[in-house]
Design a protein around this motif. Structure first.
Motif, PDB file in Angstrom:
ATOM      1  N   GLU A 260      92.333 -71.593 -75.877  1.00 27.50           N
ATOM      2  CA  GLU A 260      92.268 -72.446 -77.110  1.00 27.50           C
ATOM      3  C   GLU A 260      93.059 -73.496 -77.492  1.00 27.50           C
ATOM      4  O   GLU A 260      92.664 -74.331 -78.043  1.00 27.50           O
ATOM      5  N   LEU A 261      93.736 -73.952 -76.301  1.00 27.80           N
ATOM      6  CA  LEU A 261      94.503 -75.116 -76.101  1.00 27.80           C
ATOM      7  C   LEU A 261      93.331 -76.370 -75.740  1.00 27.80           C
ATOM      8  O   LEU A 261      93.635 -77.534 -75.950  1.00 27.80           O
ATOM      9  N   HIS A 262      92.210 -75.772 -75.237  1.00 26.42           N
ATOM     10  CA  HIS A 262      90.893 -76.682 -74.660  1.00 26.42           C
ATOM     11  C   HIS A 262      89.889 -76.095 -75.393  1.00 26.42           C
ATOM     12  O   HIS A 262      88.640 -76.499 -74.882  1.00 26.42           O
ATOM     13  N   SER A 263      89.909 -75.789 -76.577  1.00 26.73           N
ATOM     14  CA  SER A 263      88.575 -75.102 -77.278  1.00 26.73           C
ATOM     15  C   SER A 263      87.477 -76.198 -77.587  1.00 26.73           C
ATOM     16  O   SER A 263      86.416 -75.943 -77.383  1.00 26.73           O
ATOM     17  N   ASP A 264      88.083 -77.406 -77.949  1.00 32.83           N
ATOM     18  CA  ASP A 264      87.113 -78.665 -78.053  1.00 32.83           C
ATOM     19  C   ASP A 264      86.358 -78.889 -76.963  1.00 32.83           C
ATOM     20  O   ASP A 264      85.076 -79.159 -76.806  1.00 32.83           O
ATOM     21  N   LEU A 265      87.060 -78.961 -75.742  1.00 29.84           N
ATOM     22  CA  LEU A 265      86.385 -79.186 -74.519  1.00 29.84           C
ATOM     23  C   LEU A 265      85.460 -78.153 -74.248  1.00 29.84           C
ATOM     24  O   LEU A 265      84.099 -78.473 -73.598  1.00 29.84           O
ATOM     25  N   TYR A 266      85.583 -76.920 -74.404  1.00 27.76           N
ATOM     26  CA  TYR A 266      84.562 -75.863 -74.003  1.00 27.76           C
ATOM     27  C   TYR A 266      83.568 -75.909 -74.994  1.00 27.76           C
ATOM     28  O   TYR A 266      82.370 -75.755 -74.468  1.00 27.76           O
ATOM     29  N   LYS A 267      83.776 -76.216 -76.455  1.00 24.38           N
ATOM     30  CA  LYS A 267      82.654 -76.158 -77.281  1.00 24.38           C
ATOM     31  C   LYS A 267      81.753 -77.490 -76.746  1.00 24.38           C
ATOM     32  O   LYS A 267      80.501 -77.235 -76.969  1.00 24.38           O
ATOM     33  N   VAL A 268      82.162 -78.465 -76.536  1.00 23.51           N
ATOM     34  CA  VAL A 268      81.205 -79.638 -75.913  1.00 23.51           C
ATOM     35  C   VAL A 268      80.473 -79.123 -74.958  1.00 23.51           C
ATOM     36  O   VAL A 268      79.268 -79.620 -74.556  1.00 23.51           O
ATOM     37  N   LEU A 269      81.064 -78.430 -73.901  1.00 22.94           N
ATOM     38  CA  LEU A 269      80.314 -77.958 -72.737  1.00 22.94           C
ATOM     39  C   LEU A 269      79.171 -76.956 -73.114  1.00 22.94           C
ATOM     40  O   LEU A 269      77.855 -77.002 -72.554  1.00 22.94           O
ATOM     41  N   LYS A 270      79.413 -76.205 -73.835  1.00 22.03           N
ATOM     42  CA  LYS A 270      78.576 -75.143 -74.462  1.00 22.03           C
ATOM     43  C   LYS A 270      77.253 -75.970 -75.400  1.00 22.03           C
ATOM     44  O   LYS A 270      76.147 -75.517 -75.045  1.00 22.03           O
ATOM     45  N   ILE A 271      77.920 -76.699 -76.137  1.00 17.94           N
ATOM     46  CA  ILE A 271      76.839 -77.767 -76.873  1.00 17.94           C
ATOM     47  C   ILE A 271      75.807 -78.429 -75.999  1.00 17.94           C
ATOM     48  O   ILE A 271      74.510 -78.554 -75.843  1.00 17.94           O
ATOM     49  N   GLU A 272      76.394 -78.853 -74.786  1.00 19.75           N
ATOM     50  CA  GLU A 272      75.681 -79.790 -73.865  1.00 19.75           C
ATOM     51  C   GLU A 272      74.639 -78.574 -73.092  1.00 19.75           C
ATOM     52  O   GLU A 272      73.494 -78.889 -72.918  1.00 19.75           O
TER      53      GLU A 272
END
Length: 408
Positions: A260-272
């Motif tokens: 969860e500390l890098h949730s934004d990065l993982y969300k970006v990857l999933k969106i891409e």
């Protein structure tokens, strides 16, 4: 009389124009196969990148982090550690003090993020897996050592072989008015550089690890901490443990999983990844127009044969199914070849790394790839849907538009 399906299909799929229609069908197969192959490879690369990031950050981040809801520090209480260690699945709890300090080596200076950690960090952290120079742990033979990011090492021109120079760390004191002597405005402590780690540019350029006793003395933190970091056993359920910790400590603390500390990065990857999937599926959909046109041409070219089949007892359903199956054969043949090629190429890249990053400073020598069954399943379902949409209209037209009246 009802014709067997395979006899009816063979009957009207023969003729002078068969080769032309077959060429169109083969082109459709090739396009569908290429799109399917690209889709599997692209999704596998995104999976590999996500796994790579999780692996890199996993060497730095703990499984669970506990920090105060308000303020940047809290009064340490041994009961907190006892509560956390008593939870099933928790292997270790590391006390952490983290803040910005000024570090000087020889004549070079820069601001870094100092992280003081207790002995559980030495035992359970994955930081030892990313050491590129020096030794671990942070305290050896009662001597404190600092673990420095590779970017910090480059900026300071730091050498681990030179024992005559130490890292000098400065931290401002909480002083009142009237203090004139500059030496009383800051704390200064020296520590020996003991190792260099390399994880990711942000961490490499900013972080230095030190023993927590050193951090307490430099920052005058006394009995205060900035966070608690938990390391779990492999079979532990982090979500249930997070819930137990939050209930145990109450609203004064926030509890986050390491991911969860890098949730934004993982969300970006999933969106891409989602947009890549949509775009490539759309390309396969456009390619399926060839299937639509080839079936429509086949219906027009074989209208007399279809009328003969009607006259001999073939049902509208049989005629419709012939064209539906014909479209499915074209699409599934291309999809099958594409799936085999995509999975095969991804498997070879995953195990042998034939396609390199092309950069000497890259984290990995070759592109990371990971094949997931869900991606293959979703790709297959998307192709089935596209095939039905492309084939159903020509099939309906064939079953409705012709009768024995068209026979001449």
């Amino acid at each position: 009389m009802n014709f067997p399906f395979f006899i009816a299909r063979k009957y009207f799929l023969s003729g002078k124009k068969k080769n032309f229609i077959n060429v169109i069908s083969i082109i459709s197969m090739v396009v569908v196969a290429s799109g399917t192959m690209c889709l599997i490879i692209a999704l596998s690369v995104f999976n590999g990148l996500e796994d790579l990031l999780r692996g890199m950050y996993g060497n730095f981040d703990p499984d669970i982090v506990v920090y105060p809801t308000s303020g940047k520090s809290f009064e340490a209480d041994s009961s907190y550690t006892l509560k956390l260690k008593s939870i099933e699945g928790v292997n270790g709890v590391s006390n952490v003090i983290e803040d910005n300090v000024l570090v000087e080596y020889k004549e070079a200076q820069r601001l870094v993020r100092m992280k003081g950690v207790s002995r559980d960090f030495d035992e359970f952290s994955g930081i030892r897996n990313v050491l590129v120079a020096g030794d671990f742990p942070l305290v050896r033979d009662s001597i404190a050592y600092a673990l420095v990011g590779r970017g910090v090492q480059y900026d300071l021109s730091l050498s681990l072989q030179n024992d005559f120079y130490t890292l000098q760390m400065y931290y401002p004191k909480d002083i009142g008015p009237g203090v004139i002597n500059p030496s009383r405005m800051y704390n200064l402590l020296n520590i020996i550089p003991g190792g260099v780690f390399a994880i990711e540019k942000y961490y490499d350029d900013n972080y230095i690890f030190v023993p927590i006793e050193f951090a307490k003395e430099l920052l005058n933190y006394g009995n205060r901490l900035t966070s608690l970091e938990l390391y779990l056993s492999e079979d532990a359920d982090p979500f249930s443990i997070k819930k137990s910790i939050q209930q145990s400590l109450g609203g004064a603390f926030q509890v986050k999983l390491g991911e969860e500390l890098h949730s934004d990065l993982y969300k970006v990857l999933k969106i891409e990844k989602l947009f890549v999937f949509i775009i490539l599926v759309a390309i396969i959909g456009i390619a399926s127009i060839n299937i639509f046109f080839s079936l429509t041409m086949l219906v027009i070219e074989k209208r007399k044969d279809i009328s003969v089949l009607f006259a001999q007892g073939a049902s509208s359903r049989l005629i419709r199914n012939i064209f539906l199956y014909e479209g499915c054969i074209v699409a599934f043949s291309g999809a099958g070849v594409g799936l085999v090629l995509g999975v095969g190429i991804s498997f070879i890249q995953q195990h042998y790394g034939l396609v390199g990053m092309g950069m000497d400073s890259a984290v990995m020598n070759s592109y990371p790839v990971k094949i997931e069954f869900l991606d293959v399943l979703l790709t297959t379902l998307a192709i089935i849907l596209i095939t039905l949409v492309a084939s159903i209209q020509p099939a309906k037209k064939a079953s409705r538009s012709f009768s024995t009246q068209t026979l001449q």
